[in-house]
Design a protein around this motif. Structure first.
Motif, mmCIF file in Angstrom:
data_model
loop_
_atom_site.group_PDB
_atom_site.id
_atom_site.type_symbol
_atom_site.label_atom_id
_atom_site.label_comp_id
_atom_site.label_asym_id
_atom_site.label_seq_id
_atom_site.Cartn_x
_atom_site.Cartn_y
_atom_site.Cartn_z
ATOM 1 N N ALA A 23 0.827 -1.210 0.000
ATOM 2 C CA ALA A 23 0.000 0.000 0.000
ATOM 3 C C ALA A 23 0.859 1.257 0.000
ATOM 4 O O ALA A 23 0.418 2.315 -0.472
ATOM 5 C CB ALA A 23 -0.932 -0.003 1.213
ATOM 6 N N LEU A 24 2.084 1.140 0.519
ATOM 7 C CA LEU A 24 2.950 2.311 0.589
ATOM 8 C C LEU A 24 3.533 2.712 -0.761
ATOM 9 O O LEU A 24 4.003 3.834 -0.925
ATOM 10 C CB LEU A 24 4.079 2.074 1.591
ATOM 11 N N PHE A 25 3.529 1.781 -1.742
ATOM 12 C CA PHE A 25 4.034 2.160 -3.061
ATOM 13 C C PHE A 25 3.184 3.284 -3.648
ATOM 14 O O PHE A 25 3.705 4.219 -4.259
ATOM 15 C CB PHE A 25 4.044 0.950 -4.001
ATOM 16 N N TRP A 83 -0.480 10.018 -14.639
ATOM 17 C CA TRP A 83 -1.698 9.262 -14.405
ATOM 18 C C TRP A 83 -2.069 9.389 -12.931
ATOM 19 O O TRP A 83 -1.191 9.500 -12.070
ATOM 20 C CB TRP A 83 -1.512 7.785 -14.775
ATOM 21 N N SER A 84 -3.329 9.358 -12.605
ATOM 22 C CA SER A 84 -3.766 9.505 -11.217
ATOM 23 C C SER A 84 -3.333 8.292 -10.391
ATOM 24 O O SER A 84 -2.984 7.236 -10.935
ATOM 25 C CB SER A 84 -5.287 9.651 -11.146
ATOM 26 N N ALA A 138 -2.898 2.395 -9.948
ATOM 27 C CA ALA A 138 -3.126 1.167 -9.183
ATOM 28 C C ALA A 138 -3.999 0.183 -9.958
ATOM 29 O O ALA A 138 -3.735 -1.029 -9.968
ATOM 30 C CB ALA A 138 -3.768 1.501 -7.842
ATOM 31 N N LEU A 139 -5.041 0.685 -10.619
ATOM 32 C CA LEU A 139 -5.942 -0.196 -11.363
ATOM 33 C C LEU A 139 -5.228 -0.876 -12.532
ATOM 34 O O LEU A 139 -5.599 -1.986 -12.924
ATOM 35 C CB LEU A 139 -7.143 0.591 -11.875
ATOM 36 N N ARG A 140 -4.214 -0.231 -13.068
ATOM 37 C CA ARG A 140 -3.468 -0.842 -14.173
ATOM 38 C C ARG A 140 -2.615 -2.027 -13.707
ATOM 39 O O ARG A 140 -2.058 -2.753 -14.543
ATOM 40 C CB ARG A 140 -2.591 0.212 -14.851
ATOM 41 N N MET A 141 -2.510 -2.205 -12.401
ATOM 42 C CA MET A 141 -1.795 -3.358 -11.850
ATOM 43 C C MET A 141 -2.722 -4.568 -11.639
ATOM 44 O O MET A 141 -2.250 -5.637 -11.238
ATOM 45 C CB MET A 141 -1.161 -2.989 -10.501
ATOM 46 N N LEU A 142 -4.015 -4.418 -11.898
ATOM 47 C CA LEU A 142 -4.974 -5.487 -11.614
ATOM 48 C C LEU A 142 -4.657 -6.828 -12.291
ATOM 49 O O LEU A 142 -4.923 -7.880 -11.698
ATOM 50 C CB LEU A 142 -6.387 -5.038 -11.990
ATOM 51 N N PRO A 143 -4.129 -6.859 -13.511
ATOM 52 C CA PRO A 143 -3.795 -8.169 -14.101
ATOM 53 C C PRO A 143 -2.861 -9.001 -13.233
ATOM 54 O O PRO A 143 -2.949 -10.234 -13.231
ATOM 55 C CB PRO A 143 -3.135 -7.793 -15.432
ATOM 56 N N ILE A 144 -1.987 -8.336 -12.484
ATOM 57 C CA ILE A 144 -1.074 -9.075 -11.598
ATOM 58 C C ILE A 144 -1.875 -9.803 -10.519
ATOM 59 O O ILE A 144 -1.680 -10.995 -10.269
ATOM 60 C CB ILE A 144 -0.043 -8.122 -10.968
ATOM 61 N N GLY A 145 -2.805 -9.092 -9.873
ATOM 62 C CA GLY A 145 -3.602 -9.712 -8.820
ATOM 63 C C GLY A 145 -4.485 -10.829 -9.341
ATOM 64 O O GLY A 145 -4.600 -11.893 -8.717
ATOM 65 N N ALA A 146 -5.119 -10.625 -10.493
ATOM 66 C CA ALA A 146 -6.027 -11.623 -11.042
ATOM 67 C C ALA A 146 -5.303 -12.916 -11.363
ATOM 68 O O ALA A 146 -5.758 -14.015 -11.009
ATOM 69 C CB ALA A 146 -6.710 -11.066 -12.291
ATOM 70 N N ILE A 151 -4.136 -0.761 -4.536
ATOM 71 C CA ILE A 151 -5.440 -0.123 -4.753
ATOM 72 C C ILE A 151 -5.947 0.523 -3.463
ATOM 73 O O ILE A 151 -6.437 1.658 -3.469
ATOM 74 C CB ILE A 151 -6.451 -1.153 -5.294
ATOM 75 N N ILE A 152 -5.803 -0.199 -2.347
ATOM 76 C CA ILE A 152 -6.235 0.356 -1.052
ATOM 77 C C ILE A 152 -5.450 1.623 -0.734
ATOM 78 O O ILE A 152 -6.008 2.647 -0.322
ATOM 79 C CB ILE A 152 -6.056 -0.702 0.059
ATOM 80 N N GLY A 153 -4.130 1.559 -0.937
ATOM 81 C CA GLY A 153 -3.305 2.737 -0.693
ATOM 82 C C GLY A 153 -3.699 3.898 -1.595
ATOM 83 O O GLY A 153 -3.747 5.055 -1.154
ATOM 84 N N ALA A 154 -3.975 3.576 -2.864
ATOM 85 C CA ALA A 154 -4.362 4.629 -3.804
ATOM 86 C C ALA A 154 -5.670 5.290 -3.389
ATOM 87 O O ALA A 154 -5.812 6.519 -3.477
ATOM 88 C CB ALA A 154 -4.490 4.043 -5.208
ATOM 89 N N ILE A 155 -6.627 4.494 -2.936
ATOM 90 C CA ILE A 155 -7.925 5.044 -2.506
ATOM 91 C C ILE A 155 -7.734 5.978 -1.313
ATOM 92 O O ILE A 155 -8.267 7.096 -1.284
ATOM 93 C CB ILE A 155 -8.902 3.906 -2.158
#
Length: 532
Positions: free
Chosen positions: A52-54, A331-332, A337-345, A177-181
């Motif tokens: 989350a700190l990233f 980018w916001s 963070a959302l662009r990292m979603l493929p890694i999590g999936a 994503i949590i950190g970004a929010i």
């Protein structure tokens, strides 16, 4: 209760009681998997606490008036203490009760995270991050020890270990994503408070719900004797060595690699690492944090090296792209963070591949898995513009995560397949310590390489430094592929499995009749009652 899956493979944890060739289930299906959920939550929160700190790094740089190189210490402080004190935590899980080690680790992690949200200077934050790493290290070996105890059936155990590892990967992405929010809609302090709000209540719930742990070690020891067996001296030497090593690497790009301020800590750190391993040979094996005999377990040394790769690859990706996308592509935080979603999936999907170990040796899964990581790393080397996200970055994320997750899962399974149950906590600690060590040292090395190349190749607005960092990762993966191909011995693995199975059968025969579960048909039960 659903029946466990049938299997002819060797149990991952030996010396189990067998009935009709299957391990006896101690707990109901619902309780086993609720316990697995709790253990996975610990793995998940440890990952979130770090990743989350990233997303928050740019905000932290402004809030504490620090440089980008100094900001790496906010990440590395947690990883260093986590990796080092995993060795003591594994020992605690073996000689004390892993249930209370798990609960205390979760509780203290919540308390330190709560405090981190209130600090106003960088030194206090780094210190609390380091202490949080110590607390978090208590949860992983104890969770693995409890998991092996709760899931005695081999294939169900392999599946549980795979899911456990997958939750760490999911936590890495969810943390972004949590950190970004929190950063975009609230404040970076909520990154820490979120961990506290989850960890403290769950620790209280675990006191009641986690069953008592039945240790096979019946030898009585005093509290002082147990405390002396934790090898605090050895772990302190190793921790200091790692801190000096990372300090030297991170300082090289700014102070110059030939300066005394870099060479002195680098030389001292290497000498201290050598001294640590020598010290471990001079104390009883029962006390050593890394018993020398551990390195002679089947394929352990090469699997330790393999464990350096997954988190190293993910950390490199997170570090490079969160900064690049936010600071230079503008980018916001949420969009990045959302662009990292493929890694999590794909990490979650690959966490269910533990059953592949039924059909082949882990060696023949690890080799292609690392080959896939190589391809992904090459793709990222050429992802030097915003419009290359779909053509290069997404395929690389999918391939790299698939390879890293397969590597993590099947290296983990391979280690526990041949390790004595009495060493489960210690070996689990060393393995997970290698994961974190790869991440901490890798982060320092990647940041230093990137900064050094950028000085002569257009600065941080250009991609040259990042491309060089990916070539560094490429080289590390190549070395690991060669090591697995040459030094991973399938014959040694099969021999160790056969020995563990023989030991389990021998212990079953020696087990008192009163402790042997009774499996009778209804007619046999009626006859038994009539005779009584």
């Amino acid at each position: 209760m659903l029946p466990p899956p049938k299997s002819n493979s060797t149990p991952l944890s030996p010396a189990q009681t067998l009935v009709d060739g299957r391990a006896v289930q101690k707990y109901s299906f619902a309780r086993r998997y609720l316990l697995l959920l709790i253990f996975c939550l610990a793995q998940f929160m440890d990952a979130v606490n770090n990743s989350a700190l990233f997303s928050a790094i740019p905000s932290l740089i402004i809030a504490f008036n620090i440089t980008e190189s100094q900001s790496t210490w906010i990440i590395s402080a947690f990883q260093l203490t986590f990796a080092s004190f995993l060795l003591i935590s594994g020992k605690i899980s073996d000689i004390y009760n892993p249930k209370y080690a798990f609960i205390c680790g979760f509780l203290v992690l919540g308390i330190f995270s709560l405090g981190a949200g209130f600090v106003k200077d960088k030194i206090s934050l780094i210190v609390l991050r380091a202490l949080s790493g110590v607390a978090a290290s208590m949860t992983i070996p104890s969770a693995l020890t409890l998991l092996v105890n709760v899931f005695p059936e081999p294939q169900e155990q392999a599946r549980a270990i795979g899911i456990f590892g997958g939750c760490g990967a999911i936590g890495n992405i969810s943390g972004l994503i949590i950190g970004a929010i929190f950063v975009q809609f609230a404040d970076w302090r909520w990154v820490f408070w979120f961990v506290a709000l989850v960890a403290i209540p769950v620790a209280g719930f675990c006191v009641v719900f986690i069953p008592p742990y039945e240790s096979r070690d019946t030898a009585a020891s005093t509290g002082y004797a147990k405390w002396r067996s934790l090898d605090l001296g050895g772990v302190s030497i190793l921790t200091a060595a790692l801190i000096l090593f990372i300090y030297a690497i991170t300082s090289g790009s700014t102070s110059g690699w030939g300066s005394a301020g870099v060479l002195a800590p680098l030389i001292i750190s290497v000498a201290m690492v050598v001294g640590f391993f020598y010290y471990e040979t001079r104390i009883p094996a029962s006390i050593a944090a890394v018993p020398p005999a551990t390195w002679f377990l089947p394929n352990f040394a090469v699997l330790f090296g393999v464990a350096l790769i997954p988190y190293l690859w993910w950390t490199t990706v997170f570090t490079i792209y969160t900064t690049l996308w936010q600071n230079y592509y503008h980018w916001s935080v949420i969009s990045s963070a959302l662009r990292m979603l493929p890694i999590g999936a794909f990490a979650f999907a690959m966490s269910f591949t533990g059953s592949l170990s039924r059909f082949t040796s882990p060696k023949y899964i690890l080799l292609p898995a690392q080959g896939v990581v190589l391809i992904a790393t090459i793709l990222l080397h050429f992802a030097d513009a915003p419009d290359k996200y779909y053509a290069f970055v997404i395929p690389a994320f999918i391939l790299g995560t698939t390879g890293c997750m397969l590597t993590y899962t099947h290296a983990n399974i391979a280690i526990f397949r041949t390790v004595p149950s009495s060493m489960a906590g210690t070996v689990g600690a060393i393995f997970n310590g290698a994961l974190q060590l790869g991440s901490a040292v890798g982060l320092a090395a990647v940041s230093s390489i990137e900064s050094s190349v950028e000085k002569t190749h257009g600065g941080p607005t250009q991609y040259a430094g990042r491309a060089a960092a990916f070539w560094f990762v490429f080289g590390i993966v190549c070395v690991e592929i060669i090591a697995v191909a040459i030094f991973y011995r399938v014959s040694s693995e099969k021999k160790a499995e056969a020995e563990q199975q023989d030991q389990g059968i021998a212990e079953e025969k020696l087990q008192p009749l009163s402790e042997t579960p009774s499996i009778m048909t209804p007619m046999e039960e009626k006859k038994e009652i009539d005779m009584a």
